[in-house]
Design an enzyme around this catalytic site. Structure first.
Site, PDB file in Angstrom:
ATOM      1  CB  CYS A   2      -0.981  -0.087   1.170  1.00 37.52           C
ATOM      2  SG  CYS A   2      -1.931  -1.271   1.390  1.00 37.52           S
ATOM      3  N   GLY A  28      -1.196   0.907  -4.896  1.00 38.10           N
ATOM      4  CA  GLY A  28      -2.672   0.432  -4.506  1.00 38.10           C
ATOM      5  C   GLY A  28      -3.688   0.959  -5.228  1.00 38.10           C
ATOM      6  CG  ASN A 101       3.339  -0.587   2.800  1.00 40.92           C
ATOM      7  OD1 ASN A 101       2.755  -1.614   2.073  1.00 40.92           O
ATOM      8  ND2 ASN A 101       4.295  -0.480   2.486  1.00 40.92           N
ATOM      9  N   GLY A 102       1.741  -3.247   4.677  1.00 46.24           N
ATOM     10  CA  GLY A 102       2.442  -4.379   5.064  1.00 46.24           C
ATOM     11  C   GLY A 102       1.386  -5.645   5.208  1.00 46.24           C
ATOM     12  CE1 TYR A 257       4.897  -4.578 -11.518  1.00 46.72           C
ATOM     13  CE2 TYR A 257       3.974  -4.455  -9.178  1.00 46.72           C
ATOM     14  CZ  TYR A 257       3.684  -4.487 -10.492  1.00 46.72           C
ATOM     15  OH  TYR A 257       2.495  -4.209 -10.920  1.00 46.72           O
ATOM     16  CB  THR A 303       8.373  -2.247 -13.843  1.00 52.03           C
ATOM     17  OG1 THR A 303       6.783  -2.239 -13.488  1.00 52.03           O
ATOM     18  CG2 THR A 303       8.714  -1.979 -12.561  1.00 52.03           C
ATOM     19  CG  ASP A 365       7.479  -8.170 -17.166  1.00 55.39           C
ATOM     20  OD1 ASP A 365       7.552  -7.279 -16.715  1.00 55.39           O
ATOM     21  OD2 ASP A 365       6.428  -8.978 -17.332  1.00 55.39           O
ATOM     22  CG  ASP A 366       8.413  -6.455 -13.387  1.00 54.19           C
ATOM     23  OD1 ASP A 366       7.682  -7.083 -12.528  1.00 54.19           O
ATOM     24  OD2 ASP A 366       7.648  -5.720 -14.064  1.00 54.19           O
TER      25      ASP A 366
END
Length: 491
Positions: A2, A28, A101-102, A257, A303, A365-366
């Site tokens: 987030c 997010g 966040n987490g 990412y 990314t 790609d990442d």
């Protein structure tokens, strides 16, 4: 994953919080919210949707105050929707609003303790609500009519002693100020900045430094693992390390990412870390396929662009933009539900046929998580006329669930879980598949800050820094798989 931001200002902060959330939107897209302190009152507005859709002028006008926090939500634990949008609020003691966040890995134990021992009711499935109530309880047992920074730091130490997992949190303590704290392992990021204006000194904290940059705050430093930062309503800064002895292990997937390339995390430039990822991947290609025959290196927007440019340069192969991205489609990785991700790929990307026709192309790609997007993109390249389609991942195979705040809950949904590279290559439909080695990924980040000795690499290595039991992994697979989320949405 987030996005969180908090500001203690000398003037109204709502518009700055809004601007900060817009540059954290990549973290997010499910819901957004802002809370401000207006005298003795908490002003709060939140809802499902993107930041630009949640806040209209009327809502912004009501968010008065010089201290506030904001959040953009990406659901991992809990359900999707407005009911668990943040900030979350509890009125006792003092009045506390929190953004988080987490993800906690001992949520059920804490939920039971909240009910049986602390006499607190948890109303949702959100681990953020659990964390809020743990903090509220630890503040309450300080048993003070007036809190001092010392009392607040003791409460945070109590949170660290009880909570396990990855978390970066900002909390408004009504009548006191803004509290920030980060898990003892420093898994999830949090950065502190300051700005001096004609009105005085202001402070901001955010998930990424880019949010500070666009608001004109100078990045001071990352909040240390286990550290708490308390800023009073009148701008006095207090800090204390509230947990010691844990291994500092920031999430390496932030660099792969999650974070924007223009951010600094743990004094490492995300952009330069991604350049080094591309260089290491090119070295591996040259070792394994010196006669690779690649005609063009094409990144999967956005990314992977940085790593792909460095890879192409080292191979001496043209770097080409072979896919045009629709800017109005969100990041497919963080969309809730496999069906939505599948539909979004072709709406999101369209190939430039001239860059593929009769060429051997290396798509970069990442990372490769579920494999759905990669499979469709490879087929799009073939449909555009590519002779051979090679595929490179700037990250190692994602084989294990991530439990610290990234939506990789079910091993069964990870294309590389239980499969060899050759098997994944066949499942994706690539002519050749190459992954970054984990040691090279670690070097790519560590080279920017040699004091970083450890990282959370759990989704690649299966090693969980906080420790886990098998029952927990089975539980989150049952609760957070795409099928489980779909069932909740239809209920």
């Amino acid at each position: 994953m987030c996005g969180i931001i908090g500001i203690v200002g000398t003037t109204e902060v709502a518009s700055a919080l809004y601007d900060g959330l817009t540059v954290l939107q990549h973290r997010g897209q499910d819901a957004a919210g802002i809370a401000t302190v207006d005298g003795a009152r908490l002003r709060l507005h939140k809802d499902s949707g993107l930041v630009r859709d949640v806040f209209n002028q009327g809502a912004m006008n009501r968010l008065r105050g010089r201290v506030g926090i904001g959040h953009c939500r990406y659901p991992t634990a809990g359900s999707e929707g407005a009911i668990e949008a943040q900030p979350l609020y509890v009125n006792s003691p003092y009045g506390i609003a929190i953004v988080h966040n987490g993800n906690l890995v001992n949520t059920e134990t804490l939920r039971r303790e909240m009910f049986e021992d602390d006499r607190r009711h948890i109303n949702t499935d959100s681990d953020s609500e659990v964390l809020l109530n743990v903090l509220a309880h630890e503040l309450q047992i300080q048993d003070r009519m007036a809190l001092t920074p010392d009392h607040i730091f003791k409460a945070v130490a109590g949170v660290h002693a009880r909570a396990r997992g990855g978390y970066a949190c900002l909390a408004l303590l009504l009548g006191y100020g803004l509290l920030a704290f980060r898990d003892p392992n420093g898994i999830r990021p949090l950065v502190l900045g300051e700005r001096v204006t004609s009105e005085g000194r202001e402070y901001a904290l955010a998930s990424e430094s880019v949010a500070l940059d666009i608001l004109g705050f100078k990045r001071l430093r990352d909040v240390a693992p286990g550290e708490a930062v308390f800023i009073t309503n009148d701008g006095q800064l207090h800090t204390r390390l509230c947990s010691e002895g844990a291994v500092h292990a920031p999430c390496i997937f932030e660099y792969v990412y999650l974070a924007r390339p223009d951010s600094m995390i743990e004094n490492v430039s995300v952009y330069k870390a991604r350049l080094r990822m591309g260089q290491k991947l090119a070295e591996k290609i040259l070792r394994e396929r010196p006669d690779h025959g690649i005609d063009a290196v094409i990144p999967i927007p956005d990314t992977a662009r940085t790593a792909a440019s460095a890879l192409a340069e080292m191979l001496g192969v043209p770097f080409r933009e072979g896919f045009v991205k629709n800017r109005y489609i969100g990041r497919t990785f963080i969309m809730p539900g496999q069906g939505e991700r599948v539909k979004s790929v072709r709406r999101k990307l369209n190939p430039v046929e001239l860059e593929f026709r009769k060429k051997n192309v290396l798509l970069v790609d990442d990372s490769i998580v579920r494999g759905t997007t990669s499979r469709q993109i490879i087929q799009m390249a073939r449909d555009a006329g590519a002779r051979n389609v090679y595929f490179a991942s700037a990250a190692p195979p994602v084989r294990y669930p991530n439990v610290y705040g990234i939506d990789m809950p079910a091993a069964a949904e990870l294309v590389a879980a239980g499969h060899t590279v050759a098997e994944v290559e066949k499942m994706l439909g690539a002519d050749w598949l190459i992954y970054q080695d984990l040691k090279d990924l670690i070097w790519a980040v560590q080279d920017g800050n040699e004091s970083l000795k450890h990282f959370d690499t759990s989704c690649f290595s299966g090693e969980y820094i906080t420790g886990l039991d098998q029952h927990y992994l089975e539980q989150i697979e049952m609760l957070r798989s795409d099928d489980a989320k779909a069932a909740r949405r239809s209920a």
